[in-house]
Design a protein around this motif. Structure first.
Motif, PDB file in Angstrom:
ATOM      1  N   ALA A 117       0.904  -2.330   6.625  1.00  0.00           N
ATOM      2  CA  ALA A 117       1.775  -2.603   7.773  1.00  0.00           C
ATOM      3  C   ALA A 117       1.835  -1.356   8.635  1.00  0.00           C
TER       4      ALA A 117
ATOM      5  N   SER B 182       1.357   4.059   9.443  1.00  0.00           N
ATOM      6  CA  SER B 182       0.725   3.006   8.651  1.00  0.00           C
ATOM      7  C   SER B 182       1.102   3.186   7.185  1.00  0.00           C
TER       8      SER B 182
ATOM      9  N   GLU C  64       8.183  -3.440   6.320  1.00  0.00           N
ATOM     10  CA  GLU C  64       7.253  -4.521   6.632  1.00  0.00           C
ATOM     11  C   GLU C  64       6.173  -4.661   5.551  1.00  0.00           C
ATOM     12  N   ALA C  65       5.669  -3.545   5.048  1.00  0.00           N
ATOM     13  CA  ALA C  65       4.654  -3.602   3.984  1.00  0.00           C
ATOM     14  C   ALA C  65       5.220  -4.251   2.729  1.00  0.00           C
TER      15      ALA C  65
ATOM     16  N   GLN D  40       5.618  -8.006   3.339  1.00  0.00           N
ATOM     17  CA  GLN D  40       4.329  -8.694   3.249  1.00  0.00           C
ATOM     18  C   GLN D  40       3.880  -8.826   1.796  1.00  0.00           C
TER      19      GLN D  40
END
Length: 103
Positions: free
Chosen positions: A32, A40, A77-78, A81
């Protein structure tokens, strides 16, 4: 009694498949980004953050809070996911049945 034996056998097979899937998922990663790709983050589907990359241009000693926000957003977000991928894969195995403590 045959029905009960079949049920036990099916439960054992599902347990084995779940173990295999969990092992497979622990090696799978998601990535993400935030800040237009300036930060990142890579995480495993087991929920471990394995990599954080920060573009030099976003490092500003006068605005540390912005960098903190970007890192937090990318990590969040990572992990989201990774959780969604894990839940989707487990759902395929269980046929959508919610099993407490499994997903």
């Amino acid at each position: 009694m045959r029905g009960m034996n079949d049920l036990v056998r099916q439960a054992q097979m599902m347990h084995k498949k779940m173990g295999q899937l969990q092992e497979d998922l622990s090696g799978r990663t998601v990535e993400a980004q935030s800040g237009g790709g300036m930060v990142s983050v890579v995480a495993t589907c087991a929920g471990d953050v394995t990599s954080v990359k920060i573009d030099k241009s976003v490092v500003d000693p006068e605005d540390v809070e912005m960098l903190q926000d970007l890192v937090l957003a990318a990590v969040g977000e990572a992990l989201k996911q990774a959780r969604e991928l894990r839940e989707a894969e487990m759902s395929k195995l269980t046929g959508g049945l919610k099993l407490p403590g499994i997903i």
